[in-house]
Design a protein around this motif. Structure first.
Motif, PDB file in Angstrom:
ATOM      1  N   UNK A  70       0.858  -1.198   0.000  1.00  0.00           N
ATOM      2  CA  UNK A  70       0.000   0.000   0.000  1.00  0.00           C
ATOM      3  C   UNK A  70       0.874   1.221   0.000  1.00  0.00           C
ATOM      4  N   UNK A  71       0.597   2.130  -0.926  1.00  0.00           N
ATOM      5  CA  UNK A  71       1.347   3.385  -0.972  1.00  0.00           C
ATOM      6  C   UNK A  71       0.438   4.490  -0.463  1.00  0.00           C
ATOM      7  N   UNK A  72       0.925   5.305   0.460  1.00  0.00           N
ATOM      8  CA  UNK A  72       0.149   6.470   0.876  1.00  0.00           C
ATOM      9  C   UNK A  72       0.910   7.711   0.474  1.00  0.00           C
ATOM     10  N   UNK A  73       0.201   8.664  -0.046  1.00  0.00           N
ATOM     11  CA  UNK A  73       0.815   9.922  -0.421  1.00  0.00           C
ATOM     12  C   UNK A  73       0.123  11.017   0.359  1.00  0.00           C
ATOM     13  N   UNK A  74       0.888  11.753   1.130  1.00  0.00           N
ATOM     14  CA  UNK A  74       0.315  12.861   1.891  1.00  0.00           C
ATOM     15  C   UNK A  74       0.767  14.144   1.228  1.00  0.00           C
ATOM     16  N   UNK A  75      -0.120  14.697   0.402  1.00  0.00           N
ATOM     17  CA  UNK A  75       0.261  15.871  -0.375  1.00  0.00           C
ATOM     18  C   UNK A  75      -0.431  17.097   0.201  1.00  0.00           C
ATOM     19  N   UNK A  76       0.338  18.052   0.770  1.00  0.00           N
ATOM     20  CA  UNK A  76      -0.293  19.241   1.343  1.00  0.00           C
ATOM     21  C   UNK A  76      -0.938  20.110   0.272  1.00  0.00           C
ATOM     22  N   UNK A  77      -1.958  20.838   0.681  1.00  0.00           N
ATOM     23  CA  UNK A  77      -2.667  21.718  -0.254  1.00  0.00           C
ATOM     24  C   UNK A  77      -1.750  22.835  -0.712  1.00  0.00           C
ATOM     25  N   UNK A  78      -2.006  23.442  -1.861  1.00  0.00           N
ATOM     26  CA  UNK A  78      -1.163  24.552  -2.319  1.00  0.00           C
ATOM     27  C   UNK A  78      -1.146  25.674  -1.291  1.00  0.00           C
TER      28      UNK A  78
END
Lengths: 317, 668
Positions: free
Chosen positions: B595-603
């Motif tokens: 399982x890959x999790x990506x935590x991408x913050x908002x612009x």
């Protein structure tokens, strides 16, 4: 005397493949261009490119190690030796019994091993992406190759290419498993040589490329060796297909000069046809996404496995 | 005579263990002394094992063990071959450890057990009765368990040692039951009488299953491999090398001894179990190896793969032997033994190299290495050779044994049984797939750890290791090359064992001109490693010479081009997990869940993006965890049953009595 003749025949074969391979690349480029209604560069452009590269200064990345510098020669040598094991215009040449089809596959594997390592040596992201993708393709293409080898050698009763060619010549019949192996081998050849739809040999767009990404840091004479090796590899795969599936015109072991000459002519004609077919295939299809390539190669693996299974359950299919 | 030498040497090893225990805490340099002794003794046993003697086995009975039965030892061609493997690896490991062992913080936790471990492995290969075999087996297991526990400060090592102990006990129990069945009602424990006895088909099948479980668990056969990738990396590197290179081979020896020797003539379906389990093991092992970033764990998983390959060949040999096809059986059997030998060589180098990296750079996580080819040139060179050998690339030895297995598979359409006709091609495809994945796995491991730019301060400051370690590795690499270019000698060495156990032999390879090998006939298949090696070297040299004469020799060093956007930070390099991502995506779902999790913050958010990867083992989750939970549940229940009231106990006794009477009534 016989020994000298044998050595001469083997040497001629090795020289022939080396001399012919840039021409084959030139031919496919020309054919592609003409099919797309362009004029295209001269047939001999690949030779000029190689000479130009040889004359240029080599620029090495600061971080490059000895592996980076010796890899081009090793890649070239492994590919050349693999090509020397394939009967082109005559069967039963001197070195042909020192390795069989499995050894040829493994020699190409060695070449790829060094190519992928060289891609990682400088420590750039493009090199890594190329190596990683090349490795993924190989993990599907190699088992497919082995299954094709199984199919072909179960029919011929040998893994020696000379014997396989002789067996195809002596009793040619249409077989289901033979056809499956041919399609599978064509797919593998396209993938292994980085042709469309798997990779595009003409681009330098980073994200579509595999082979080019790995050799991005090479220049000068090193690049020339790599280019020559990849041209040799294309010729090798075409020769392999010709030798297994269309061995007509090949001179038998110990044949005279006339038969050898005819064999050479037949071989050159076969390569020209092969190059043209490749060009035709390439212009009629589009490059696929990287993650669809496993499906493409998986088809080759399944066809190879099917061919083998058919032969395991019935000798006549 | 050789048997006496070997037995005295084993006694000397046990003595060395005692000496090491006695020396603990003294100021004498015990490390060099003990490893030096082990090196000498291993060489002696090796020499005695390869000493030429008649085809007859040597036996001796010592008045030890069970009273009036004694302990029986026997040296036949198979024992001799495995003694050679164990002691070659043992000698190399001891020599390596003369240098490597100096870094050990607590030598007294390792020194006493190391010689005992060696002695245990030797005794297993010599034992000629079930009792000595099991005692030697336990010696081997327990001493290696102690070595796994050597660095017990680390909680992970304690967990590894615990799981190892549980699985080792389980394996020994299986073997105990197997020998119990073999000994029969009369209790004849000596191998000679077991061999002479007739075994009913159901009993033989049961013993085969128990041998697969018992010897297979020690060898690392799926699904009982679970302890191996935990325990092998936990030990110090020279012990890891021995556990992976030699101990798994002793387990293979145990399997061969029981199934090929003691069980009598095989039935055709015997081969299916080892073959399918071997294929599953090979694919699973290499897929797990491909996603590891701990160098030693990666190597341990790759050992599992190689064990799978060996068991595939053994299964083929059984199938051929059952059908009376002596020549193919000999080919498959020879390939299995050859691969066992090869694996002991290159896996030892790889673990030694991992140890060298650990001392030189203080890291075994490949994500934090990189660029070691500049800092540790000799180790890098040897590791490159070993990586080629294990990836089955010519002209090294790994290719020859895999090539022979492929040749054996190509002979199997003539097997008469339909089940085999369907299983063998699938096994062949799996073998080809794992061979291809192996090359990819080692490109990744080598490329990330040794090439590129250093990814951490520690890797940038790495130093080359001591000359003892380097020479041990180089010597083994030379052997790998030698076995690859002159395979005919190895094949001829193995052929007496093949004749003894599968009733056939391959054509004598030494008589084939030019040092080629042709397992069946030259028109069918042949391979000449020497010629290929010379040929590659010659054409590479020729190309290099011509290019240097004809072409421009100008050369300049400059910054990497990198498509015109050179980036200085080493963090922009491809990492190990990004390298394996395509294979993980394309093949991973079969054996594990990634399982890959990506935590991408908002612009606008300045927090860094995070990428997480979680990998779960399906087998562990689906089989071991339920079993473990079930055991825990039963234990809880029994625990509660300890604290019943007196009425409760009486009620329990009453219920048990009623149940028993019911059973008796129904039985009648």
């Amino acid at each position: 005397m016989a020994m000298i003749l044998e050595i001469a025949a083997q040497g001629a074969q090795m020289g022939l493949v080396l001399a012919l391979s840039p021409l084959l690349v030139g031919l496919t480029r020309k054919a592609k261009a003409r099919l797309l209604r362009r004029r295209g560069p001269s047939l001999f452009q690949p030779y000029r490119d190689l000479l130009r590269l040889l004359r240029k200064e080599t620029v090495l990345a600061e971080n490059a190690s000895w592996l980076f510098r010796s890899a081009p020669y090793l890649i070239f040598a492994a590919t050349w030796v693999a090509a020397a094991l394939i009967p082109t215009f005559a069967t039963g040449l001197m070195f042909s019994w020192s390795g069989d089809l499995i050894a040829i596959a493994a020699l190409l594997g060695s070449a790829r091993f060094f190519l992928a390592l060289a891609g990682m040596d400088v420590g750039t992201s493009f090199g890594g992406i190329g190596s990683s993708r090349e490795t993924m393709f190989a993990s599907f293409a190699e088992p497919a190759t082995i299954m094709i080898v199984f199919t072909v050698s179960l029919i011929a009763g040998s893994t020696q290419l000379s014997e396989i060619a002789a067996s195809t010549l002596s009793h040619y019949e249409l077989r289901v498993s033979f056809g499956l192996a041919l399609i599978a081998l064509a797919i593998v050849a396209i993938a292994e040589n980085g042709r469309i739809p798997v990779d595009n040999p003409a681009t330098h767009l980073e994200l579509t490329m595999v082979h080019e990404a790995m050799v991005l840091e090479y220049s000068g004479r090193h690049l020339a060796m790599i280019e020559l090796a990849s041209a040799l590899k294309l010729l090798l795969y075409l020769s392999m297909i010709a030798c297994i599936f269309a061995p007509w015109g090949m001179a038998p072991a110990g044949a005279g000069a006339r038969a050898l000459g005819l064999g050479a002519l037949a071989y050159v004609a076969k390569m020209a046809v092969g190059g043209f077919l490749l060009a035709f295939f390439e212009i009629s299809t589009a490059k696929m996404r990287v993650f669809r390539v496993p499906d493409f190669l998986g088809a080759a693996l399944m066809l190879g496995l099917l061919g083998t299974l058919l032969l395991f359950v019935s000798r006549s299919l | 005579m050789p048997l006496t030498i070997v037995l005295w040497s084993v006694a000397a090893l046990l003595g060395a263990g005692g000496l090491a225990a006695a020396l603990a805490g003294r100021r004498i340099d015990a490390t060099r002394l003990v490893y030096g002794l082990c090196f000498g003794i291993c060489l002696t046993i090796f020499a005695a094992a390869v000493m030429p003697r008649g085809a007859a086995a040597l036996t001796v009975a010592l008045p030890m063990g069970i009273p009036w039965v004694g302990a029986h030892f026997r040296l036949d061609v198979l024992s001799a071959f495995f003694l050679a493997i164990v002691n070659l690896a043992g000698a190399a490991a001891s020599f390596y450890a003369i240098g490597y062992g100096a870094h050990e913080k607590h030598p007294s936790r390792i020194l006493p057990f190391f010689p005992v471990f060696l002695a245990g492995m030797n005794l297993v290969a010599l034992a000629d009765d079930a009792f000595s075999f099991l005692v030697a087996w336990e010696f081997m297991s327990l001493s290696s368990w102690a070595l796994v526990l050597a660095h017990h400060e680390d909680a992970e090592n304690r967990r590894a040692a615990f799981i190892y102990l549980v699985m080792a006990s389980f394996g020994a129990l299986s073997l105990l039951l197997g020998f119990g069945l073999l000994a029969g009602a009369s209790g004849e424990y000596s191998f000679a009488s077991i061999r002479a006895a007739q075994h009913e088909p159901w009993k033989a099948g049961l013993v085969l299953g128990l041998a697969l479980l018992g010897a297979g668990s020690k060898a690392g056969l799926a699904p009982v491999h679970i302890w191996l990738p935990l325990a092998h990396p936990a030990a110090p590197s020279h012990v890891s090398a021995l556990m992976s290179g030699a101990m798994t081979k002793v387990a293979v020896y145990g399997f061969i001894r029981i199934v090929f020797d003691l069980l009598g003539p095989p039935a055709f379906w015997w081969g299916i179990g080892p073959m399918t389990l071997g294929a599953a093991t090979a694919a699973l092992g290499i897929l797990f190896a491909t996603i590891q970033s701990d160098l030693k764990k990666l190597l341990a998983y790759s050992t599992i793969e190689n064990i799978g390959v060996i068991f595939i060949a053994l299964g083929l040999a059984l199938a051929f032997k059952a059908n009376g096809m002596a020549l193919p059986a000999a080919l498959a059997f020879t390939a299995a033994l050859f691969h066992a030998f090869n694996h002991s060589l290159f896996k030892s180098i790889l673990f030694f190299g991992a140890g060298a990296v650990l001392t030189g750079a203080g890291e075994r996580d490949i994500e934090r290495l990189g660029g070691l080819i500049h800092r540790m040139p000799q180790t890098a060179f040897v590791m490159l050779g070993a990586a080629m050998a294990i990836s089955a690339l010519p002209p090294f030895n790994g290719f020859v044994s895999e090539w022979m297995i492929f040749q054996a598979i190509l002979l199997s359409p003539s097997l008469p049984q339909w089940s085999l006709k369907l299983v063998v091609p699938a096994v062949g495809a799996t073998l080809a797939l794992s061979a291809a994945l192996t090359a990819g796995c080692f490109v990744r491991a080598y490329g990330v750890a040794f090439l590129g730019r250093a990814r951490s301060e520690a890797a940038a400051a790495a130093r080359e290791v001591d000359p003892w370690s380097r020479s041990a590795m180089s010597f083994l690499l030379a052997l790998c090359l030698l076995a690859g270019v002159l395979p005919s000698y190895m094949i001829d060495t193995i052929s007496p064992a093949a004749r003894l156990f599968v009733g056939g032999r391959m054509p004598a390879q030494e008589e084939i001109p030019w040092l080629s090998i042709a397992p069946i006939a030259e028109s069918r298949s042949s391979y000449n490693g020497l010629l290929l090696a010379v040929f590659i070297a010659a054409s590479a040299a020729l190309a290099a010479w011509l290019v240097h004469v004809l072409a421009s020799r100008k050369m300049r060093r400059g910054p990497a081009w990198d498509c015109g956007f050179p980036e200085q930070s080493p963090a922009t390099q491809y990492t190990a997990s990004s390298f394996s991502q395509p294979v993980r995506r394309a093949l991973g779902d079969i054996v594990f869940v990634a399982r890959e999790h990506l935590d991408m913050p908002a612009p606008g958010d300045t927090r860094p993006a995070r990428f997480g990867l979680e990998i779960r083992d399906r087998l562990f989750d689906g089989f071991y965890m339920p079993v473990s939970r079930g055991v825990g549940y039963i234990a809880d229940f029994l625990n509660r049953a300890h604290y019943l009231t007196i009425q409760g106990y009486l009620g329990l006794v009453f219920a048990a009595l009623v149940l028993l009477l019911l059973v008796v009534a129904i039985w009648q």
